[in-house]
Design an enzyme around this catalytic site. Sequence first.
Site, PDB file in Angstrom:
ATOM      1  N   LYS A   1      10.944  23.524  38.534  1.00  0.00           N
ATOM      2  CA  LYS A   1      11.266  22.080  38.844  1.00  0.00           C
ATOM      3  C   LYS A   1       9.910  21.488  39.183  1.00  0.00           C
ATOM      4  O   LYS A   1       9.519  20.265  38.811  1.00  0.00           O
ATOM      5  CB  LYS A   1      12.122  21.930  40.194  1.00  0.00           C
TER       6      LYS A   1
ATOM      7  N   TYR B   1      12.585  29.457  40.609  1.00  0.00           N
ATOM      8  CA  TYR B   1      13.245  28.133  40.164  1.00  0.00           C
ATOM      9  C   TYR B   1      12.422  26.828  40.666  1.00  0.00           C
ATOM     10  O   TYR B   1      12.442  25.793  39.841  1.00  0.00           O
ATOM     11  CB  TYR B   1      14.849  28.310  41.127  1.00  0.00           C
TER      12      TYR B   1
ATOM     13  N   SER C   1      14.430  18.463  42.900  1.00  0.00           N
ATOM     14  CA  SER C   1      14.869  19.048  44.108  1.00  0.00           C
ATOM     15  C   SER C   1      13.987  18.901  45.120  1.00  0.00           C
ATOM     16  O   SER C   1      12.758  18.956  44.887  1.00  0.00           O
ATOM     17  CB  SER C   1      15.248  20.424  43.663  1.00  0.00           C
TER      18      SER C   1
HETATM   19  P1  NAD Z   1      25.581  23.051  37.920  1.00  0.00           P
HETATM   20  O1  NAD Z   1      25.210  24.795  37.456  1.00  0.00           O
HETATM   21  O2  NAD Z   1      26.966  23.055  38.277  1.00  0.00           O
HETATM   22  O3  NAD Z   1      25.278  22.293  36.638  1.00  0.00           O
HETATM   23  C1  NAD Z   1      24.495  22.563  35.699  1.00  0.00           C
HETATM   24  C2  NAD Z   1      25.175  22.596  34.380  1.00  0.00           C
HETATM   25  O4  NAD Z   1      24.229  22.605  33.233  1.00  0.00           O
HETATM   26  C3  NAD Z   1      26.132  23.185  34.109  1.00  0.00           C
HETATM   27  O5  NAD Z   1      27.386  22.809  33.768  1.00  0.00           O
HETATM   28  C4  NAD Z   1      25.765  24.140  33.014  1.00  0.00           C
HETATM   29  O6  NAD Z   1      26.556  24.958  32.267  1.00  0.00           O
HETATM   30  C5  NAD Z   1      24.632  23.578  32.460  1.00  0.00           C
HETATM   31  N1  NAD Z   1      23.657  24.127  31.660  1.00  0.00           N
HETATM   32  C6  NAD Z   1      22.907  25.106  32.134  1.00  0.00           C
HETATM   33  N2  NAD Z   1      21.817  25.346  31.015  1.00  0.00           N
HETATM   34  C7  NAD Z   1      22.063  24.570  30.016  1.00  0.00           C
HETATM   35  C8  NAD Z   1      21.446  24.697  28.877  1.00  0.00           C
HETATM   36  N3  NAD Z   1      20.322  25.415  28.442  1.00  0.00           N
HETATM   37  N4  NAD Z   1      21.748  23.648  27.834  1.00  0.00           N
HETATM   38  C9  NAD Z   1      23.189  22.966  28.101  1.00  0.00           C
HETATM   39  N5  NAD Z   1      23.622  23.072  29.504  1.00  0.00           N
HETATM   40  C10 NAD Z   1      23.160  23.957  30.156  1.00  0.00           C
HETATM   41  O7  NAD Z   1      24.424  22.805  39.016  1.00  0.00           O
HETATM   42  P2  NAD Z   1      24.380  21.536  39.862  1.00  0.00           P
HETATM   43  O8  NAD Z   1      24.402  21.972  41.130  1.00  0.00           O
HETATM   44  O9  NAD Z   1      25.321  20.374  39.428  1.00  0.00           O
HETATM   45  O10 NAD Z   1      22.938  21.201  39.642  1.00  0.00           O
HETATM   46  C11 NAD Z   1      22.706  20.169  38.457  1.00  0.00           C
HETATM   47  C12 NAD Z   1      21.039  19.817  38.609  1.00  0.00           C
HETATM   48  O11 NAD Z   1      20.845  19.503  39.883  1.00  0.00           O
HETATM   49  C13 NAD Z   1      20.541  21.278  38.342  1.00  0.00           C
HETATM   50  O12 NAD Z   1      19.165  20.940  37.134  1.00  0.00           O
HETATM   51  C14 NAD Z   1      19.967  21.718  39.624  1.00  0.00           C
HETATM   52  O13 NAD Z   1      18.714  22.279  39.518  1.00  0.00           O
HETATM   53  C15 NAD Z   1      19.765  20.497  40.293  1.00  0.00           C
HETATM   54  N6  NAD Z   1      19.867  20.281  41.659  1.00  0.00           N
HETATM   55  C16 NAD Z   1      21.073  21.076  42.304  1.00  0.00           C
HETATM   56  C17 NAD Z   1      21.012  21.066  43.646  1.00  0.00           C
HETATM   57  C18 NAD Z   1      21.954  22.004  44.356  1.00  0.00           C
HETATM   58  O14 NAD Z   1      21.889  22.204  45.270  1.00  0.00           O
HETATM   59  N7  NAD Z   1      23.432  22.049  43.683  1.00  0.00           N
HETATM   60  C19 NAD Z   1      19.876  20.613  44.547  1.00  0.00           C
HETATM   61  C20 NAD Z   1      19.010  20.043  43.744  1.00  0.00           C
HETATM   62  C21 NAD Z   1      18.699  19.895  42.436  1.00  0.00           C
HETATM   63  C1  WQD Z   2      21.314  25.957  53.921  1.00  0.00           C
HETATM   64  C2  WQD Z   2      21.101  26.317  55.354  1.00  0.00           C
HETATM   65  C3  WQD Z   2      20.490  28.778  55.194  1.00  0.00           C
HETATM   66  C4  WQD Z   2      23.849  30.528  53.383  1.00  0.00           C
HETATM   67  C5  WQD Z   2      19.243  25.489  48.434  1.00  0.00           C
HETATM   68  C6  WQD Z   2      18.055  25.485  47.547  1.00  0.00           C
HETATM   69  C7  WQD Z   2      17.238  24.399  46.964  1.00  0.00           C
HETATM   70  C8  WQD Z   2      18.313  23.474  46.807  1.00  0.00           C
HETATM   71  C9  WQD Z   2      19.576  23.239  47.596  1.00  0.00           C
HETATM   72  C10 WQD Z   2      18.866  23.435  44.003  1.00  0.00           C
HETATM   73  C11 WQD Z   2      19.872  27.273  55.549  1.00  0.00           C
HETATM   74  C12 WQD Z   2      21.916  28.489  56.074  1.00  0.00           C
HETATM   75  C13 WQD Z   2      23.034  29.472  53.970  1.00  0.00           C
HETATM   76  C14 WQD Z   2      24.409  31.589  54.180  1.00  0.00           C
HETATM   77  C15 WQD Z   2      23.139  30.610  56.052  1.00  0.00           C
HETATM   78  N1  WQD Z   2      18.971  23.679  45.409  1.00  0.00           N
HETATM   79  N2  WQD Z   2      22.753  29.599  55.197  1.00  0.00           N
HETATM   80  N3  WQD Z   2      24.171  31.316  55.552  1.00  0.00           N
HETATM   81  O1  WQD Z   2      18.484  26.558  51.179  1.00  0.00           O
HETATM   82  O2  WQD Z   2      18.732  24.339  51.900  1.00  0.00           O
HETATM   83  O3  WQD Z   2      18.636  24.794  49.520  1.00  0.00           O
HETATM   84  O4  WQD Z   2      20.203  24.673  47.706  1.00  0.00           O
HETATM   85  O5  WQD Z   2      17.664  22.502  44.077  1.00  0.00           O
HETATM   86  O6  WQD Z   2      16.360  24.554  46.363  1.00  0.00           O
HETATM   87  O7  WQD Z   2      17.029  26.280  48.245  1.00  0.00           O
HETATM   88  O8  WQD Z   2      20.647  25.494  50.936  1.00  0.00           O
HETATM   89  O9  WQD Z   2      22.909  25.800  51.268  1.00  0.00           O
HETATM   90  O10 WQD Z   2      21.253  27.679  50.605  1.00  0.00           O
HETATM   91  O11 WQD Z   2      21.192  26.514  52.824  1.00  0.00           O
HETATM   92  O12 WQD Z   2      23.085  30.457  57.339  1.00  0.00           O
HETATM   93  O13 WQD Z   2      25.242  32.292  53.699  1.00  0.00           O
HETATM   94  O14 WQD Z   2      22.322  27.305  55.598  1.00  0.00           O
HETATM   95  O15 WQD Z   2      19.749  29.638  56.171  1.00  0.00           O
HETATM   96  O16 WQD Z   2      19.693  27.031  56.732  1.00  0.00           O
HETATM   97  P1  WQD Z   2      18.817  25.466  51.150  1.00  0.00           P
HETATM   98  P2  WQD Z   2      21.719  26.474  51.360  1.00  0.00           P
END
Ligand code: NAD
Ligand code: WQD
Length: 342
Positions: free
Chosen positions: A157, A153, A128
């Site tokens: 990572k 979190y 991330s």
């Molecule tokens: P998500 O929750 O939709 O997907 C994660 C999946 O993993 C889910 O289907 C959940 O059921 C499964 N899971 C969780 N723990 C598990 C375990 N111990 N064993 C087996 N399955 C398990 O989330 P997402 O948004 O699709 O994110 C996927 C990956 O990308 C995550 O690692 C997340 O940290 C990373 N990521 C997400 C974002 C974001 O903003 N969505 C940003 C950066 C990184």
């Molecule tokens: C985006 C913008 C908020 C909600 C997060 C995690 C990051 C990654 C992606 C997993 C910011 C603003 C948000 C609301 C708002 N996830 N906001 N009102 O914070 O960039 O990243 O998701 O790895 O680790 O921190 O994404 O969608 O939460 O926020 O004004 O109700 O929206 O302040 O500027 P962020 P976000």
Amino acid sequence: MNAYKTVLVTGGAGYISSHATLALLQAGFDLVVLDNLCNASAESLRRVAQLSGRAPVFVQGDIRDRALLDHLLAQHWVQAVLHFAGPKAVGESLAQPLSYYSNNVGGTVNLCQAMAAASVFTLLFSSSATVYGDSATVSITEDQPLGQITNPYGRSKFMVEQLLGDIVASDKRWRVALLRYFNPVGAHESGQIGEDPNGIPNNLLPFVAQVAVGQSPELAVFGHDYPTLDGTGVSDYIHVVDLAEGHLAALKAIYSCPGMEVWSLGTGNGYSVLQLVRAFEAASGRHVPYRLAERRPGDVATCYAHPGKAAAELNWISKRDLHSIMRDAWRWQSQNPDGYRG
Ligand code: NAD
Ligand code: WQD
């Protein structure tokens, strides 16, 4: 022609992973999906199978179950792993840090041990942009110093990135890609798969969508005095299908890259919270009431990817613009008001 044939996708029923699973099936890979369904529904995979005309093997289970991993890796002749599994909510991680370290760090250790025992040495990890922490620069390159991470979190990572670096250094057979996602948003253009958050969403766009359909009364815009075009925070929102295609490109590239590679997957463009709200209103025809609120701790004024390394080395760039993101997010939301439960 794919260098790998059979790929294990951990957490493959989730939001980003279901789009990646679809892209990989369409590209001809055979897939085994392991997901404990703690934050997903198997319905996503049923729809992926419908869209691709091919079904992944689905196993409900946990990445911390070593015996299950041993069995899956051997039984299906897995050659590479896309590792998405793990929880991802920043706020929840502050309340339940051990659960985050157990899942994200402990789960990855278990997975890598099982992979090594089965002689599977290719891993793509869902990292991330959160590992960049409170960066001093706004257009973030992969060689940016890491750190200043404000929550468990993000630290989990970061720790996984470090441990993967250690195992790569210890054994030259490993090929590891750290994929640092910026802000994944949107949905597949079919409207069949998308983000289905449990309860109140953590991220901006799913929350905006809930306000638009009246499930929440208004959006709180966190911060309106940032040094940005309209005072609200600027982030790099990437269409989830572009992100999925980035995984395909990384899987192809890592085949000829022993060691560890890092690629940021973002667009290189930043949009403010209010720009995003207006684009959603334009695409949906719905009004999104909002109020200006205090800054949220841990947020930065402006942050977006420098996408040059991925462009040069993966031959991948994001193609879908803000309008496509909003159109596809709205199609998913309006066709599936109750997500996969509908
Ligand atoms: P998500 O929750 O939709 O997907 C994660 C999946 O993993 C889910 O289907 C959940 O059921 C499964 N899971 C969780 N723990 C598990 C375990 N111990 N064993 C087996 N399955 C398990 O989330 P997402 O948004 O699709 O994110 C996927 C990956 O990308 C995550 O690692 C997340 O940290 C990373 N990521 C997400 C974002 C974001 O903003 N969505 C940003 C950066 C990184
Ligand atoms: C985006 C913008 C908020 C909600 C997060 C995690 C990051 C990654 C992606 C997993 C910011 C603003 C948000 C609301 C708002 N996830 N906001 N009102 O914070 O960039 O990243 O998701 O790895 O680790 O921190 O994404 O969608 O939460 O926020 O004004 O109700 O929206 O302040 O500027 P962020 P976000």
